[in-house]
Design an enzyme around this catalytic site. Structure first.
Site, PDB file in Angstrom:
ATOM      1  N   CYS A 199       5.437  -3.139 -20.515  1.00 57.54           N
ATOM      2  CA  CYS A 199       6.618  -2.782 -19.729  1.00 57.54           C
ATOM      3  C   CYS A 199       7.874  -2.929 -20.583  1.00 57.54           C
ATOM      4  O   CYS A 199       8.083  -3.977 -21.196  1.00 57.54           O
ATOM      5  CB  CYS A 199       6.696  -3.693 -18.517  1.00 57.54           C
ATOM      6  SG  CYS A 199       8.209  -3.476 -17.596  1.00 57.54           S
ATOM      7  N   CYS A 221       6.624  -7.328 -11.783  1.00 58.70           N
ATOM      8  CA  CYS A 221       5.305  -7.810 -12.202  1.00 58.70           C
ATOM      9  C   CYS A 221       5.419  -9.231 -12.754  1.00 58.70           C
ATOM     10  O   CYS A 221       6.058  -9.436 -13.783  1.00 58.70           O
ATOM     11  CB  CYS A 221       4.723  -6.898 -13.274  1.00 58.70           C
ATOM     12  SG  CYS A 221       4.411  -5.243 -12.678  1.00 58.70           S
ATOM     13  N   TYR A 281      -5.479  -4.177  13.519  1.00 56.22           N
ATOM     14  CA  TYR A 281      -4.467  -3.888  12.486  1.00 56.22           C
ATOM     15  C   TYR A 281      -4.992  -2.724  11.627  1.00 56.22           C
ATOM     16  O   TYR A 281      -5.096  -2.832  10.410  1.00 56.22           O
ATOM     17  CB  TYR A 281      -4.199  -5.105  11.589  1.00 56.22           C
ATOM     18  CG  TYR A 281      -3.973  -6.405  12.329  1.00 56.22           C
ATOM     19  CD1 TYR A 281      -2.688  -6.780  12.719  1.00 56.22           C
ATOM     20  CD2 TYR A 281      -5.032  -7.266  12.620  1.00 56.22           C
ATOM     21  CE1 TYR A 281      -2.473  -7.974  13.386  1.00 56.22           C
ATOM     22  CE2 TYR A 281      -4.826  -8.467  13.292  1.00 56.22           C
ATOM     23  CZ  TYR A 281      -3.547  -8.815  13.663  1.00 56.22           C
ATOM     24  OH  TYR A 281      -3.339 -10.005  14.324  1.00 56.22           O
ATOM     25  N   CYS A 323      -4.042 -10.052   2.426  1.00 49.04           N
ATOM     26  CA  CYS A 323      -3.254 -10.000   1.188  1.00 49.04           C
ATOM     27  C   CYS A 323      -2.532 -11.330   0.979  1.00 49.04           C
ATOM     28  O   CYS A 323      -1.663 -11.421   0.119  1.00 49.04           O
ATOM     29  CB  CYS A 323      -2.263  -8.836   1.229  1.00 49.04           C
ATOM     30  SG  CYS A 323      -1.198  -8.890   2.667  1.00 49.04           S
TER      31      CYS A 323
END
Ligand SMILES: C[S@@+](CC[C@H](N)C(=O)[O-])C[C@H]1O[C@@H](n2cnc3c(N)ncnc32)[C@H](O)[C@@H]1O
Length: 549
Positions: free
Chosen positions: A75, A84, A304, A400
Site C-alpha cells: 500500500c 488496513c 438476519y 464478524c
C-alpha cells in the site's frame, strides 16, 4: 507504574502479540504497553505517550530487530491510512493471528471447551477483493479531498489506488475526484462505490440535503463511464459517522446491480447488505451448508438474512426456508433473487429478528435447523431466548465479531447446546477483522420411545422385585465423553490431546466412531498425527473408562 516516572520515557520492548486495531503488544514490569507501528515479533524502542490505569500507549521510536513476520506493505499510503491494520504483517501470520483472536474470545468470554477450532481460511491472492468502497468527502478552503480517514484523525487522504478495492472502484473514484476538484463539496458527505464480478458499478452519493450544486455535472460525467449502471443519491442530514441514511433517490440507470456468489445471481439495492468479499463469501456459505447437514424435508430459519444470499444456498437442500431481515429493500431483493434463481421453497419476512422469530414459534413453526448471521452487536436477547425454547437440532452461527459471538455461544451452551466446530474465514485481508462460522448441536437425545408398564404379581404384570434386579442389569454405563478422556490424560500425563487424536486412535483400534462427529470430520482434514506417547496415553484413557479392553 508511576506516571511521572514512565511518561515520555523510551523503553526497549519485545512485541509478543497484536491487537485487531494493529498495535503491537509488549510488557514492561508486567505492565501492558500497546505500541503503534510495531509488529508481532519486533524488538523495539517505544516512547510512552499515555498512561492509563491498566496499560500504557506507546509510539515506535526505533526497530532494534525487525520481526521475521514483517513484510513490505504494497500500500502506498501505509504510513497514514487507517483502513488496513495488518498491512505490514506477513499474510500467513495474519491468518494465524486471526485464528488466535477467535480462539481467545471463545475461551475467555465464551468459556467454550472441546470445540474444534480450525485454522483461518485465507485467500490465494489477498488483493483487490472488495466489491464495496466507502469514501469520505471533505472540502477545506474550496479544495476537496476524497478518500479514507488518516490514522487517528479526521483529515482525509486522497486515495488514488487502493490495493484491496476492485480496480474499477479506483477508476471511478479518480474521475469523481477530478470532477469535484474545483467544487465546494460541503453538501456531499460520502461516496459509496459497489462493483460486481462482471464489472458493473453502482455509485451512491450521500448528501446532507436533497439539492446539491454540482449534481447535473456529476451525473453527466459519471454516466459516461461505461461500467457505471446506476447512480443514487442518499440523503443523510445527520452529522453522525454513519455512511448512509435510509432515503434514496435514483439519479441514473438501473434500480439494482447484479452480482454472483457460487452459482447464484443476486440483485442488490443501495441499502442492502452484501458481503464485501464475494470469493470468500462462497467459502463461508459452503461451510455453513456443510455444517447444517440438511435433509430434504427439513425446515430452516435464516435470521438476519440480508438479500437472501445464504437462504438460497439452503433452499436447494431443505424442505422450506424462512428468511428474516429488517431492511425492506433487502427483503424485496431477496424475493427477486428467489425468482431470478428459480427457487420456490423460500419465504422472506420483513421485520426485526427479535420480533419475527418469537412470532414464528407462536405460529407453530419449528426450525429443524437455524442460521443466524447478525451484525457486530450479535443476537438480541429475544432471539437467543426463542432459540432456547424452539431447540433447533443444529445451529450455524456466522459472525464478524468474535466477542459477541463468544457471548452468545456461552448463552446457548448454558441452555443445552454444544459448540462443535469453529471455522474462521478471512473476508477482510490486511485488516484486523475476521468472519467466523460455527456449528452447534443440541445435546438432547434425537429420539425417545414411550413404554407403558403395569406393575404387580398378576399375569402380564412385572413384579416389583424383578424391577430392581433388571434395573441393575441394564443400568447404562456412564457416557464417556472426549472431554472426560482429555481431562484424565491431562491430569495423569500433564499434556493435552486433541479430540481428533482420540478419534484417530479409536479408529485405529476399530472402535465405534459415532460419538464425536466433529472429531471424525476432522480426520478427513489434512493434519498431524499423535506422537507415540500420546497414542499410549489415549489407549490408557480408553481402557480406564472401559471403552476398550
Ligand atoms: C451481517 S449481515 C448478514 C446478511 C446475510 N446473511 C449475508 O450473508 O449477506 C446482517 C443483516 O442483518 C440485518 N439486520 C440488522 N439488524 C437486524 C434485526 N434486528 N433483525 C433482522 N435483521 C437485521 C442487516 O440489515 C443485514 O442485512
Amino acid at each position: 507504574m508511576k506516571e511521572e516516572f514512565w511518561k515520555g520515557k523510551e523503553i526497549e520492548l519485545k512485541i509478543r502479540d497484536m491487537t485487531k486495531e494493529g498495535q503491537g503488544v509488549g510488557k514492561a514490569d508486567g505492565f501492558t504497553i500497546f505500541v503503534e507501528g510495531a509488529i508481532l515479533g519486533d524488538q523495539v524502542i517505544a516512547k510512552i505517550e499515555d498512561i492509563k490505569k491498566n496499560y500504557a500507549l506507546g509510539k515506535i521510536v526505533k526497530v532494534i530487530s525487525p520481526s521475521e513476520y514483517r513484510t513490505d506493505s504494497k500500500c502506498i499510503y501505509d504510513m497514514d491510512c487507517d483502513g488496513c491494520q495488518f498491512h505490514r504483517l506477513n499474510y500467513n501470520k495474519q491468518l494465524e493471528l486471526k485464528t488466535s483472536i477467535v480462539k481467545n474470545a471463545l475461551e475467555r468470554i465464551g468459556k467454550i471447551q472441546g470445540a474444534v477450532i480450525h485454522p483461518t481460511i485465507g485467500m490465494k491472492f489477498p488483493y483487490r477483493y472488495r466489491n464495496k468502497g466507502e469514501f469520505k468527502v471533505k472540502s477545506v478552503g474550496g479544495k476537496s479531498s476524497v478518500g479514507y480517514f488518516k490514522r487517528r484523525s479526521h483529515d482525509i487522504i486522497n486515495i488514488e489506488r487502493c490495493i484491496i478495492q476492485d480496480e474499477l472502484s479506483d477508476k471511478i473514484m479518480n474521475s469523481i475526484r477530478d470532477i469535484l476538484k474545483n467544487e465546494d463539496t460541503s453538501e456531499l458527505k460520502n461516496i459509496t462505490v459497489r462493483t460486481t464480478k462482471h464489472k458493473e458499478a453502482m455509485i451512491i452519493l450521500t448528501t446532507t440535503r436533497k439539492g446539491f450544486s454540482f449534481k447535473e455535472k456529476l451525473i453527466k460525467r459519471l454516466s459516461n463511464i461505461k461500467e457505471v449502471k446506476s447512480i443514487y443519491q442518499n440523503i443523510n442530514p445527520r452529522a453522525d459517522s454513519e455512511m448512509m441514511g435510509s432515503r434514496n433517490i435514483k439519479l441514473y440507470g438501473q434500480d439494482t446491480i447484479t452480482d454472483c456468489i457460487g452459482g447464484f445471481r443476486y440483485s442488490i439495492s443501495p441499502n442492502s447488505f452484501f458481503q464485501v468479499n464475494r470469493e470468500q463469501a462462497e467459502v463461508l456459505y459452503e461451510k455453513a451448508v456443510e455444517y447444517l447437514d440438511l435433509k430434504k424435508d427439513e425446515v430452516v430459519v435464516d435470521l438476519y438474512c440480508g438479500i437472501g444470499t445464504i437462504s438460497l444456498y439452503l433452499a436447494q437442500k431443505a424442505g422450506k426456508v424462512y428468511g428474516v431481515e429488517a431492511v425492506e429493500e433487502a427483503v424485496k431483493n431477496g424475493q427477486e433473487n428467489a425468482v431470478l434463481n428459480r427457487i420456490e421453497n423460500v419465504e422472506f419476512i420483513q421485520g426485526l429478528s427479535e420480533d419475527v422469530f418469537p412470532k414464528l414459534l407462536k405460529r407453530g413453526i419449528k426450525a429443524d435447523k437455524l442460521v443466524v448471521d447478525p451484525p457486530r452487536r450479535g443476537c438480541e436477547k429475544e432471539v437467543l431466548e426463542t432459540i432456547a425454547q424452539m431447540k433447533p437440532k443444529r445451529i450455524v452461527y456466522i459472525s464478524c465479531n468474535p466477542a459477541t459471538l463468544a457471548r452468545d455461544l456461552r448463552y446457548l451452551e448454558e441452555r443445552g447446546y454444544k459448540t462443535l466446530e469453529v471455522q474462521p474465514v478471512d473476508l477482510f485481508c490486511w485488516t484486523g477483522h475476521v468472519e467466523t462460522v460455527v456449528s452447534l448441536s443440541h445435546k438432547k437425545a434425537d429420539t425417545h420411545i414411550n413404554i407403558n408398564v403395569e406393575f404387580g404379581d398378576e399375569e402380564g404384570q412385572i413384579p416389583i422385585d424383578e424391577i430392581a434386579r433388571k434395573a441393575e442389569e441394564y443400568r447404562p454405563s456412564e457416557r464417556v465423553t472426549y472431554k472426560m478422556m482429555q481431562e484424565y490424560i491431562e491430569s495423569k500425563y500433564n499434556f493435552k490431546v486433541h479430540t481428533a487424536y482420540i478419534a484417530e486412535v479409536k479408529r485405529d483400534l476399530g472402535l465405534p466412531m459415532y460419538d464425536a462427529p466433529n472429531a471424525v470430520e476432522e480426520l478427513k482434514q489434512e493434519r498431524k498425527h499423535p506422537t507415540p506417547e500420546k497414542v499410549e496415553a489415549i489407549k490408557d484413557a480408553l481402557k480406564h473408562f472401559g471403552v476398550c479392553q
